[in-house]
Design an enzyme around this catalytic site. Structure first.
Site, mmCIF file in Angstrom:
data_model
loop_
_atom_site.group_PDB
_atom_site.id
_atom_site.type_symbol
_atom_site.label_atom_id
_atom_site.label_comp_id
_atom_site.label_asym_id
_atom_site.label_seq_id
_atom_site.Cartn_x
_atom_site.Cartn_y
_atom_site.Cartn_z
ATOM 1 C CD GLN A 106 0.604 4.832 -1.670
ATOM 2 O OE1 GLN A 106 0.710 5.321 -1.281
ATOM 3 N NE2 GLN A 106 -1.143 4.410 -2.533
ATOM 4 C CB CYS A 165 -0.785 -0.058 0.995
ATOM 5 S SG CYS A 165 -2.496 0.860 0.970
ATOM 6 C CG LEU A 166 2.652 5.130 2.482
ATOM 7 C CD1 LEU A 166 1.640 6.136 1.681
ATOM 8 C CD2 LEU A 166 2.542 5.653 3.899
ATOM 9 C CG ASN A 217 -7.616 2.249 3.922
ATOM 10 O OD1 ASN A 217 -8.493 2.950 2.583
ATOM 11 N ND2 ASN A 217 -7.238 1.232 4.313
ATOM 12 C CG HIS A 277 -4.395 -3.879 3.060
ATOM 13 N ND1 HIS A 277 -3.595 -3.698 3.790
ATOM 14 C CD2 HIS A 277 -3.917 -2.379 2.387
ATOM 15 C CE1 HIS A 277 -2.998 -2.217 4.380
ATOM 16 N NE2 HIS A 277 -3.410 -1.476 3.556
ATOM 17 C CD GLU A 323 -3.178 -6.890 5.171
ATOM 18 O OE1 GLU A 323 -3.731 -6.196 5.601
ATOM 19 O OE2 GLU A 323 -2.828 -6.721 4.209
#
Length: 366
Positions: free
Chosen positions: A259, A255-256, A297, A341, A343
């Site tokens: 990026q 995610c972040l 998310n 994600h 997980e």
């Protein structure tokens, strides 16, 4: 609930909804977003990636199975506020320790229910993410507009340092030869569990940890975590990722973290129209040709054209809804990342193999 106080939701574009107060009586602001998941609300509320955001839950009933300690992803609720059609005080799960209303009050979360969330989500889906304000103490529209005008845009906000651990901590078998340094920009507990359950010993470092701090742990791999805010405002983190890549050890970002890995390779990021949040996003694994149903998310993405122009980066995953880049791999280093994600707490387990791939990459270099 009976005898609920009135509450107001005002969006940045002037759209206003009237509903009923739930959780804490008060006022809260943040960027509005929506989650399409039908379950897993407590995991969503405690996901640090939601810090700074007010969440619309698409499912018509939220709170109907209560809350319990094992469903949390961090040490507290991280959302700024909650919007629902029916936020339930009554619950039916025997294992639950309490109601959603009690839980939100304990965590100081202002919420509103009895809102037409189908219409609201359609509005956000069409017009895009924007700031909003919920209040059950200030009902004057003009006053709310004045308060909302003071709220900064999510674009340009560095929020990861606000949710990161302040002190390093460890999980897993301390005798394991598989040592993973986790850079915490808002990591979820079940991400750590997915690594420790595969035999790893992880040490979670604050967002401002130096490479020398992490090297003292003698890690065999590095994990770049998820988290909130605008990655383009995180020069300090991009520099850390560049230093980590120079170690030539396996690197995995989520995610972040995805990026930041892109930014460390001169791939710019951008703010998405309304983001991806839910448990049912289809993603194509380019290498296998298989579709994975993923948990997502994020409100920012990596520039797909810049990725394709970079000869050193391979696209590994693509979102089948909008063709956005969902995964990359560096060709000259053992580093890869995904935007979603794997997980998957909550969500389907289609992508758990990515943790296997990461741990195997570490094992082959022991």
């Amino acid at each position: 609930m009976n005898n609920q106080a009135p509450a107001v939701l005002l969006l940045e574009d002037g759209t206003i909804y009237h509903g009923k107060a739930f959780g804490k009586i008060g006022t809260t602001t943040g960027e509005i977003c929506f989650n399409t998941g039908m379950t897993g609300y407590q995991e969503v509320f405690t996901d640090p990636s939601y810090y700074g955001q007010i969440v619309i839950m698409n499912n018509v009933h939220v709170g109907n199975y209560g809350v319990k300690d094992s469903d949390i992803e961090s040490d507290s609720v991280k959302i700024q506020g909650l919007i629902g059609r029916n936020l339930e005080e009554l619950y039916s799960r025997r294992q639950a320790k309490g109601s959603l209303d009690e839980y939100l009050k304990e965590n100081g979360i202002v919420s509103i229910e009895d809102v037409d969330t189908r219409a609201l989500v359609a509005h956000v889906r069409t017009t895009g993410a924007m700031n909003c304000i919920i209040s059950s103490e200030v009902l004057d529209e003009q006053k709310l507009k004045e308060m909302l005008a003071e709220v900064p845009s999510m674009a340009g906000l560095e929020l990861a340092s606000k949710v990161s651990t302040k002190e390093a901590y460890e999980q897993g078998d301390p005798n394991s030869p598989i040592k993973i340094a986790v850079i915490d920009y808002g990591v979820k507990q079940n991400i750590l569990t997915c690594m420790t359950s595969r035999g790893a010993h992880v040490k979670v470092f604050p967002s401002n940890a130096s490479l020398s701090d992490m090297k003292a742990f003698n890690p065999q791999g590095y994990f770049i975590s998820n988290g909130p805010g605008d990655p383009a405002a995180m020069d300090y983190a991009v520099n850390t990722v560049k230093e980590v890549l120079a170690e030539e050890k396996p690197v995995f970002g989520i995610c972040l973290g995805h990026q930041l890995l892109a930014l460390a390779n001169d791939i710019p990021t951008y703010k998405m129209h309304h983001g991806h949040r839910g448990l049912n996003h289809p993603v194509l694994n380019v290498n296998t040709g298989k579709c994975e149903i993923t948990t997502q998310n994020h409100g920012f993405g990596v520039d797909p054209e810049a990725v394709r122009r970079n000869p050193n980066i391979e696209i590994t995953h693509i979102n089948l809804n909008d063709d956005s880049v969902e995964g990359i791999r560096l060709k000259d280093k053992p580093a890869f990342s995904v935007q979603y994600h794997p997980e998957s707490f909550p969500g389907p387990h289609d992508s758990r193999y990515l943790f296997d791939d990461f741990i195997e990459s570490v094992k082959t270099r022991l």
